[in-house]
Design a protein around this motif. Structure first.
Motif, PDB file in Angstrom:
ATOM      1  N   LYS A  51       0.836  -1.200   0.000  1.00  0.00           N
ATOM      2  CA  LYS A  51       0.000   0.000   0.000  1.00  0.00           C
ATOM      3  C   LYS A  51       0.873   1.253   0.000  1.00  0.00           C
ATOM      4  O   LYS A  51       0.620   2.198  -0.758  1.00  0.00           O
ATOM      5  CB  LYS A  51      -0.944   0.008   1.198  1.00  0.00           C
ATOM      6  N   CYS A  52       1.908   1.247   0.810  1.00  0.00           N
ATOM      7  CA  CYS A  52       2.822   2.389   0.869  1.00  0.00           C
ATOM      8  C   CYS A  52       3.509   2.607  -0.479  1.00  0.00           C
ATOM      9  O   CYS A  52       3.537   3.720  -1.000  1.00  0.00           O
ATOM     10  CB  CYS A  52       3.858   2.160   1.967  1.00  0.00           C
ATOM     11  N   MET A  53       4.036   1.561  -1.050  1.00  0.00           N
ATOM     12  CA  MET A  53       4.773   1.669  -2.312  1.00  0.00           C
ATOM     13  C   MET A  53       3.847   2.046  -3.470  1.00  0.00           C
ATOM     14  O   MET A  53       4.212   2.852  -4.318  1.00  0.00           O
ATOM     15  CB  MET A  53       5.493   0.352  -2.634  1.00  0.00           C
ATOM     16  N   ARG A  54       2.647   1.472  -3.492  1.00  0.00           N
ATOM     17  CA  ARG A  54       1.690   1.832  -4.543  1.00  0.00           C
ATOM     18  C   ARG A  54       1.286   3.294  -4.410  1.00  0.00           C
ATOM     19  O   ARG A  54       1.140   4.000  -5.389  1.00  0.00           O
ATOM     20  CB  ARG A  54       0.449   0.927  -4.499  1.00  0.00           C
ATOM     21  N   GLY A  55       1.106   3.731  -3.149  1.00  0.00           N
ATOM     22  CA  GLY A  55       0.763   5.126  -2.908  1.00  0.00           C
ATOM     23  C   GLY A  55       1.842   6.078  -3.389  1.00  0.00           C
ATOM     24  O   GLY A  55       1.569   7.225  -3.757  1.00  0.00           O
ATOM     25  N   ALA A  56       3.086   5.597  -3.394  1.00  0.00           N
ATOM     26  CA  ALA A  56       4.206   6.407  -3.870  1.00  0.00           C
ATOM     27  C   ALA A  56       4.371   6.312  -5.384  1.00  0.00           C
ATOM     28  O   ALA A  56       5.219   6.984  -5.962  1.00  0.00           O
ATOM     29  CB  ALA A  56       5.497   5.964  -3.186  1.00  0.00           C
ATOM     30  N   GLY A  57       3.555   5.466  -6.011  1.00  0.00           N
ATOM     31  CA  GLY A  57       3.574   5.404  -7.463  1.00  0.00           C
ATOM     32  C   GLY A  57       4.290   4.203  -8.069  1.00  0.00           C
ATOM     33  O   GLY A  57       4.396   4.102  -9.290  1.00  0.00           O
ATOM     34  N   LEU A  58       4.782   3.277  -7.248  1.00  0.00           N
ATOM     35  CA  LEU A  58       5.445   2.106  -7.809  1.00  0.00           C
ATOM     36  C   LEU A  58       4.420   1.221  -8.507  1.00  0.00           C
ATOM     37  O   LEU A  58       3.303   1.042  -8.022  1.00  0.00           O
ATOM     38  CB  LEU A  58       6.163   1.305  -6.725  1.00  0.00           C
ATOM     39  N   SER A  59       4.811   0.672  -9.624  1.00  0.00           N
ATOM     40  CA  SER A  59       3.900  -0.171 -10.394  1.00  0.00           C
ATOM     41  C   SER A  59       3.799  -1.560  -9.768  1.00  0.00           C
ATOM     42  O   SER A  59       4.677  -2.001  -9.026  1.00  0.00           O
ATOM     43  CB  SER A  59       4.389  -0.307 -11.839  1.00  0.00           C
ATOM     44  N   VAL A  60       2.725  -2.235 -10.100  1.00  0.00           N
ATOM     45  CA  VAL A  60       2.528  -3.610  -9.642  1.00  0.00           C
ATOM     46  C   VAL A  60       3.663  -4.481 -10.160  1.00  0.00           C
ATOM     47  O   VAL A  60       4.179  -5.343  -9.442  1.00  0.00           O
ATOM     48  CB  VAL A  60       1.148  -4.141 -10.101  1.00  0.00           C
ATOM     49  N   GLU A  61       4.086  -4.233 -11.387  1.00  0.00           N
ATOM     50  CA  GLU A  61       5.151  -5.044 -11.989  1.00  0.00           C
ATOM     51  C   GLU A  61       6.474  -4.889 -11.223  1.00  0.00           C
ATOM     52  O   GLU A  61       7.174  -5.878 -10.986  1.00  0.00           O
ATOM     53  CB  GLU A  61       5.346  -4.673 -13.460  1.00  0.00           C
ATOM     54  N   VAL A  62       6.809  -3.673 -10.851  1.00  0.00           N
ATOM     55  CA  VAL A  62       8.040  -3.434 -10.093  1.00  0.00           C
ATOM     56  C   VAL A  62       7.953  -4.122  -8.741  1.00  0.00           C
ATOM     57  O   VAL A  62       8.907  -4.778  -8.296  1.00  0.00           O
ATOM     58  CB  VAL A  62       8.312  -1.921  -9.930  1.00  0.00           C
ATOM     59  N   LEU A  63       6.824  -3.988  -8.092  1.00  0.00           N
ATOM     60  CA  LEU A  63       6.653  -4.625  -6.787  1.00  0.00           C
ATOM     61  C   LEU A  63       6.689  -6.149  -6.900  1.00  0.00           C
ATOM     62  O   LEU A  63       7.273  -6.826  -6.043  1.00  0.00           O
ATOM     63  CB  LEU A  63       5.347  -4.178  -6.135  1.00  0.00           C
ATOM     64  N   ALA A  64       6.083  -6.682  -7.943  1.00  0.00           N
ATOM     65  CA  ALA A  64       6.097  -8.133  -8.141  1.00  0.00           C
ATOM     66  C   ALA A  64       7.534  -8.625  -8.314  1.00  0.00           C
ATOM     67  O   ALA A  64       7.913  -9.660  -7.759  1.00  0.00           O
ATOM     68  CB  ALA A  64       5.237  -8.513  -9.343  1.00  0.00           C
ATOM     69  N   ARG A  65       8.316  -7.888  -9.075  1.00  0.00           N
ATOM     70  CA  ARG A  65       9.725  -8.255  -9.270  1.00  0.00           C
ATOM     71  C   ARG A  65      10.487  -8.199  -7.949  1.00  0.00           C
ATOM     72  O   ARG A  65      11.263  -9.093  -7.626  1.00  0.00           O
ATOM     73  CB  ARG A  65      10.378  -7.333 -10.308  1.00  0.00           C
ATOM     74  N   TYR A  66      10.273  -7.138  -7.180  1.00  0.00           N
ATOM     75  CA  TYR A  66      10.935  -6.996  -5.882  1.00  0.00           C
ATOM     76  C   TYR A  66      10.586  -8.169  -4.960  1.00  0.00           C
ATOM     77  O   TYR A  66      11.468  -8.776  -4.346  1.00  0.00           O
ATOM     78  CB  TYR A  66      10.526  -5.669  -5.225  1.00  0.00           C
ATOM     79  N   ILE A  67       9.307  -8.511  -4.895  1.00  0.00           N
ATOM     80  CA  ILE A  67       8.868  -9.597  -4.010  1.00  0.00           C
ATOM     81  C   ILE A  67       9.377 -10.942  -4.499  1.00  0.00           C
ATOM     82  O   ILE A  67       9.801 -11.787  -3.703  1.00  0.00           O
ATOM     83  CB  ILE A  67       7.332  -9.558  -3.859  1.00  0.00           C
ATOM     84  N   GLU A  68       9.382 -11.131  -5.796  1.00  0.00           N
ATOM     85  CA  GLU A  68       9.943 -12.363  -6.378  1.00  0.00           C
ATOM     86  C   GLU A  68      11.409 -12.513  -5.959  1.00  0.00           C
ATOM     87  O   GLU A  68      11.833 -13.590  -5.527  1.00  0.00           O
ATOM     88  CB  GLU A  68       9.829 -12.313  -7.897  1.00  0.00           C
ATOM     89  N   GLU A  75      20.941 -13.657  -1.982  1.00  0.00           N
ATOM     90  CA  GLU A  75      21.756 -13.392  -3.175  1.00  0.00           C
ATOM     91  C   GLU A  75      21.131 -12.337  -4.075  1.00  0.00           C
ATOM     92  O   GLU A  75      21.786 -11.831  -4.988  1.00  0.00           O
ATOM     93  CB  GLU A  75      22.034 -14.676  -3.964  1.00  0.00           C
ATOM     94  N   THR A  76      19.887 -11.980  -3.824  1.00  0.00           N
ATOM     95  CA  THR A  76      19.220 -10.951  -4.629  1.00  0.00           C
ATOM     96  C   THR A  76      19.191  -9.597  -3.926  1.00  0.00           C
ATOM     97  O   THR A  76      18.560  -8.661  -4.427  1.00  0.00           O
ATOM     98  CB  THR A  76      17.770 -11.362  -4.956  1.00  0.00           C
ATOM     99  N   ARG A  77      19.857  -9.488  -2.806  1.00  0.00           N
ATOM    100  CA  ARG A  77      19.801  -8.268  -2.002  1.00  0.00           C
ATOM    101  C   ARG A  77      20.195  -7.024  -2.805  1.00  0.00           C
ATOM    102  O   ARG A  77      19.526  -6.001  -2.751  1.00  0.00           O
ATOM    103  CB  ARG A  77      20.698  -8.414  -0.777  1.00  0.00           C
ATOM    104  N   GLU A  78      21.287  -7.098  -3.538  1.00  0.00           N
ATOM    105  CA  GLU A  78      21.745  -5.929  -4.308  1.00  0.00           C
ATOM    106  C   GLU A  78      20.770  -5.556  -5.416  1.00  0.00           C
ATOM    107  O   GLU A  78      20.539  -4.377  -5.672  1.00  0.00           O
ATOM    108  CB  GLU A  78      23.149  -6.164  -4.882  1.00  0.00           C
ATOM    109  N   GLU A  79      20.198  -6.539  -6.062  1.00  0.00           N
ATOM    110  CA  GLU A  79      19.223  -6.255  -7.121  1.00  0.00           C
ATOM    111  C   GLU A  79      17.974  -5.591  -6.529  1.00  0.00           C
ATOM    112  O   GLU A  79      17.430  -4.649  -7.108  1.00  0.00           O
ATOM    113  CB  GLU A  79      18.849  -7.539  -7.865  1.00  0.00           C
ATOM    114  N   ARG A  80      17.534  -6.076  -5.370  1.00  0.00           N
ATOM    115  CA  ARG A  80      16.384  -5.458  -4.700  1.00  0.00           C
ATOM    116  C   ARG A  80      16.709  -4.030  -4.289  1.00  0.00           C
ATOM    117  O   ARG A  80      15.894  -3.121  -4.462  1.00  0.00           O
ATOM    118  CB  ARG A  80      15.980  -6.269  -3.470  1.00  0.00           C
ATOM    119  N   LYS A  81      17.903  -3.833  -3.769  1.00  0.00           N
ATOM    120  CA  LYS A  81      18.320  -2.488  -3.370  1.00  0.00           C
ATOM    121  C   LYS A  81      18.312  -1.560  -4.586  1.00  0.00           C
ATOM    122  O   LYS A  81      17.860  -0.417  -4.499  1.00  0.00           O
ATOM    123  CB  LYS A  81      19.710  -2.540  -2.738  1.00  0.00           C
TER     124      LYS A  81
END
Length: 131
Positions: A51-68, A75-81
């Motif tokens: 909810k916070c990230m969507r409110g800031a304008g992040l797309s569902v696709e970006v969030l899905a990638r982050y959560i994935e 090992e994905t810490r840097e990519e998430r950052k």
């Protein structure tokens, strides 16, 4: 916690919560033996984050990638950052654009007010009556 409770607590429709599940944003919501969703504290934490990230304008696709990536582990810490850094940069650019627009409006409002005052003075012919 049932979907209706989560919906009310976070002011998000049940349909939106189901959509987030479908899109991979809430991949681990368990269902009880009757097939009713049972949101855990962890699930609710994700709802709050989304909810916070969507409110800031992040797309569902970006969030899905982050959560994935999150569920793939450390090992994905840097990519998430990097995703978060990129999204922050986009927000900073939006903020700057909004500030420029506000500044322009302030100028126009001030100019408008000054112009109106001058025109009113002209209409009064310089008399001592204040507009």
């Amino acid at each position: 916690m049932k979907i209706s409770e989560v919906s009310k607590k976070y002011d998000i429709s049940a349909d939106t919560l189901r959509y987030y599940e479908k899109m991979g944003l809430l991949p681990n919501v368990k269902k009880n033996s009757s097939g009713i969703r049972d949101y855990s504290e962890s699930d609710c934490g994700w709802v709050e984050f989304i909810k916070c990230m969507r409110g800031a304008g992040l797309s569902v696709e970006v969030l899905a990638r982050y959560i994935e990536l999150f569920y793939k582990g450390d090992e994905t810490r840097e990519e998430r950052k990097q995703i978060l850094i990129n999204e922050r940069e986009k927000l900073i650019e939006k903020r700057d654009n909004i500030q420029n627009t506000i500044d322009r409006l302030e100028y126009k409002i001030n100019t408008y007010n000054n112009t109106i005052i001058e025109k009113e003075k002209e209409l009064l012919g310089g008399s001592k009556i204040k507009p």
